[in-house]
Design a protein around this motif. Structure first.
Motif, PDB file in Angstrom:
ATOM      1  N   HIS A   1      -2.674  -5.182  -1.528  1.00 38.74           N
ATOM      2  CA  HIS A   1      -1.252  -4.815  -1.490  1.00 38.74           C
ATOM      3  C   HIS A   1      -0.918  -4.195  -2.848  1.00 38.74           C
ATOM      4  N   ARG A   2      -0.584  -2.927  -2.846  1.00 35.69           N
ATOM      5  CA  ARG A   2      -0.354  -2.214  -4.110  1.00 35.69           C
ATOM      6  C   ARG A   2       1.093  -1.807  -4.274  1.00 35.69           C
ATOM      7  N   ARG A   3       1.526  -1.871  -5.509  1.00 40.74           N
ATOM      8  CA  ARG A   3       2.887  -1.474  -5.853  1.00 40.74           C
ATOM      9  C   ARG A   3       2.830  -0.384  -6.913  1.00 40.74           C
ATOM     10  N   ALA A   4       3.753   0.557  -6.841  1.00 40.63           N
ATOM     11  CA  ALA A   4       3.775   1.641  -7.822  1.00 40.63           C
ATOM     12  C   ALA A   4       5.218   2.017  -8.111  1.00 40.63           C
ATOM     13  N   LEU A   5       5.412   2.706  -9.217  1.00 41.93           N
ATOM     14  CA  LEU A   5       6.764   3.146  -9.552  1.00 41.93           C
ATOM     15  C   LEU A   5       7.202   4.317  -8.684  1.00 41.93           C
ATOM     16  N   ASP A   6       6.234   5.142  -8.307  1.00 41.60           N
ATOM     17  CA  ASP A   6       6.605   6.408  -7.677  1.00 41.60           C
ATOM     18  C   ASP A   6       6.376   6.434  -6.167  1.00 41.60           C
ATOM     19  N   ALA A   7       6.124   5.269  -5.574  1.00 40.73           N
ATOM     20  CA  ALA A   7       5.885   5.249  -4.123  1.00 40.73           C
ATOM     21  C   ALA A   7       6.222   3.868  -3.590  1.00 40.73           C
ATOM     22  N   PRO A   8       6.569   3.793  -2.306  1.00 43.37           N
ATOM     23  CA  PRO A   8       6.823   2.472  -1.725  1.00 43.37           C
ATOM     24  C   PRO A   8       5.537   1.637  -1.708  1.00 43.37           C
TER      25      PRO A   8
ATOM     26  N   VAL B   1      -6.569  -6.030   8.950  1.00 43.89           N
ATOM     27  CA  VAL B   1      -5.828  -5.561   7.761  1.00 43.89           C
ATOM     28  C   VAL B   1      -4.429  -5.098   8.156  1.00 43.89           C
ATOM     29  N   GLU B   2      -4.339  -4.408   9.295  1.00 46.52           N
ATOM     30  CA  GLU B   2      -3.020  -3.937   9.744  1.00 46.52           C
ATOM     31  C   GLU B   2      -2.084  -5.122   9.979  1.00 46.52           C
ATOM     32  N   GLU B   3      -2.610  -6.169  10.598  1.00 43.44           N
ATOM     33  CA  GLU B   3      -1.789  -7.375  10.844  1.00 43.44           C
ATOM     34  C   GLU B   3      -1.313  -7.980   9.529  1.00 43.44           C
ATOM     35  N   TRP B   4      -2.220  -8.049   8.552  1.00 42.24           N
ATOM     36  CA  TRP B   4      -1.873  -8.609   7.239  1.00 42.24           C
ATOM     37  C   TRP B   4      -0.802  -7.751   6.567  1.00 42.24           C
ATOM     38  N   ALA B   5      -0.973  -6.418   6.668  1.00 41.91           N
ATOM     39  CA  ALA B   5       0.002  -5.504   6.046  1.00 41.91           C
ATOM     40  C   ALA B   5       1.382  -5.696   6.685  1.00 41.91           C
ATOM     41  N   ARG B   6       1.407  -5.794   8.018  1.00 41.96           N
ATOM     42  CA  ARG B   6       2.699  -5.986   8.710  1.00 41.96           C
ATOM     43  C   ARG B   6       3.324  -7.298   8.287  1.00 41.96           C
TER      44      ARG B   6
END
Ligand SMILES: CC(C)(COP(=O)(O)OP(=O)(O)OC[C@H]1O[C@@H](n2cnc3c(N)ncnc32)[C@H](O)[C@@H]1OP(=O)(O)O)[C@@H](O)C(=O)NCCC(=O)NCCS
Length: 144
Positions: A60-67, A94-99
């Motif tokens: 799970h990644r977070r960035a300043l310039d993208a959701p 992975v899709e289930e985890w992301a959701r």
């Protein structure tokens, strides 16, 4: 299919070799022990009765310039078990985890040389976005 544990280190290392990243099992164990404790990482294996037939690692990644997004960091299926739906099942996990984390997109960077991966991702609903160069700068003189 199940979450990875430290006991999987030798088999995950073996399959990393299939990906082109041969890794010592003790090094893999050290990496796993950090990543399996980190809630932003999700590692799922396909257990074929003692022998792993595949694994996937997502972050799970977070960035300043993208959701927020989930990025596939690695995915491999044992050559003897390809084209039997294991890759698609690992991706579904992975899709289930992301959701479950409220993330609405999954991204993967795949080397153009990985012939099997491109039809696979396209079949599973991914759209190619761009082509990039990858740069690397060693930080030690002995790190070629
Ligand atoms: C890419 C990879 C993970 C796919 O795993 P897999 O378990 O064989 O894939 P699946 O059986 O779930 O395939 C699902 C669908 O994707 C497509 N597909 C998968 N591999 C394909 C290939 N080599 N050529 C064409 N289509 C392919 C097919 O449409 C397939 O459905 P079908 O078999 O019913 O026709 C596997 O080939 C692999 O480990 N490759 C080497 C490592 C790699 O490239 N990893 C990705 C790194 S980014």
């Amino acid at each position: 299919m199940r979450r990875a544990t430290l006991k999987d280190a030798p088999e995950i290392a073996r399959l990393a070799g299939e990906l082109g990243y041969p890794t010592d099992p003790s090094e893999m164990r050290a990496r796993l022990s950090i990543l399996t404790d980190d809630p932003d990482h999700h590692i799922v294996v396909w257990d074929g009765a003692g022998r792993l037939l595949g694994w996937v690692h997502a972050e799970h990644r977070r960035a300043l310039d993208a959701p927020d997004r989930v990025e596939l960091m690695g995915l491999v299926v044992d050559p003897s078990a390809r084209r039997s739906g294991i890759g698609a099942a690992l991706l579904e996990a992975v899709e289930e985890w992301a959701r479950s984390r409220g993330v609405d997109a999954i991204r993967v960077r795949s080397n153009v040389a990985r012939d099997s991966s491109h039809p696979f991702y396209e079949k599973l609903g991914f759209e190619r976005q761009k082509t990039q160069h990858v740069y690397r700068k060693p930080l030690r003189s002995d790190n070629a």
